[in-house]
Design an enzyme around this catalytic site. Structure first.
Site, mmCIF file in Angstrom:
data_model
loop_
_atom_site.group_PDB
_atom_site.id
_atom_site.type_symbol
_atom_site.label_atom_id
_atom_site.label_comp_id
_atom_site.label_asym_id
_atom_site.label_seq_id
_atom_site.Cartn_x
_atom_site.Cartn_y
_atom_site.Cartn_z
ATOM 1 N N ALA A 203 0.834 -1.209 0.000
ATOM 2 C CA ALA A 203 0.000 0.000 0.000
ATOM 3 C C ALA A 203 0.869 1.259 0.000
ATOM 4 C CB ALA A 203 -0.936 -0.003 1.205
ATOM 5 N N TYR A 204 1.907 1.267 0.812
ATOM 6 C CA TYR A 204 2.797 2.427 0.880
ATOM 7 C C TYR A 204 3.488 2.645 -0.463
ATOM 8 C CZ TYR A 204 6.685 5.403 2.407
ATOM 9 O OH TYR A 204 7.595 6.411 2.532
ATOM 10 N N SER A 205 4.032 1.586 -1.016
ATOM 11 C CA SER A 205 4.739 1.687 -2.289
ATOM 12 C C SER A 205 3.804 2.124 -3.409
ATOM 13 C CB SER A 205 5.378 0.335 -2.618
ATOM 14 O OG SER A 205 6.304 0.460 -3.647
ATOM 15 N N SER B 16 1.165 4.004 -3.101
ATOM 16 C CA SER B 16 0.863 5.425 -2.927
ATOM 17 C C SER B 16 2.012 6.296 -3.407
ATOM 18 C CB SER B 16 0.515 5.744 -1.468
ATOM 19 O OG SER B 16 1.658 5.735 -0.636
#
Length: 174
Positions: free
Chosen positions: A81-83, A85
């Site tokens: 999810a972080y990557s 975004s």
């Protein structure tokens, strides 16, 4: 609004650095969607809103610098999810650089690698931090000063020929 104040006090806006970010690590199959929404609200929507205002207000010769992460190239489990975004931030950055054609405004992203910040260190034990610090060929964590120097260069006249790029400031890991 901040941009209004800068224009009123200083006659315009020359450099915008948007470094706000949120990180929630979990396997894709396990991430709560409310956490995903919060992460995207900060990392994608927040960057979009600041970039939109910067695009409207930066003076000729100005610079917008966004923040991504070198994790996008590593494909580490738990960072989905972080990557994703930050991948959106990179796409927005490159497109905006092209949309501002003819304005003499640069738009770049800085993608730090493992850097000794609260966001990076939070929740990691000493063994994990040591393992991550050993990854770059320079065999250390980056420092906030390492990243600030890259940002300062991109914001300066010396960095003005760099445009529409993602600068991976990571000690050589990707």
């Amino acid at each position: 609004m901040l941009f209004d104040t800068a224009e009123a006090e200083f006659g315009g806006v020359d450099v915008v650095v948007h470094a706000a970010g949120r990180m929630r690590l979990a396997p894709v199959a396990e991430l709560d969607l409310a956490e995903l929404d919060a992460l995207h609200r900060t990392n994608i929507r927040g960057t979009f809103v600041v970039a939109q205002q910067a695009a409207r207000r930066l003076r000729r010769g100005g610079a917008l610098i966004t923040f991504s992460t070198s994790v996008t190239g590593l494909a580490l489990p738990g960072y989905g999810a972080y990557s994703a975004s930050k991948g959106a931030v990179e796409a927005l950055t490159m497109i905006l650089a092209r949309e501002l054609r003819g304005r003499d405004v640069t738009v770049n992203a800085v993608a730090p690698g493992p850097t000794a910040t609260d966001l990076f260190l939070r929740g990691k034990d000493e063994e994990t931090v040591a393992r991550l610090a050993a990854q770059p060929p320079l065999e250390r964590l980056g420092t906030p000063d390492d990243i600030a120097e890259v940002v300062a260069f991109l914001a300066s006249p010396a960095g003005h020929w760099i445009n529409g790029q993602v600068v991976r400031a990571n000690g050589g890991i990707v």
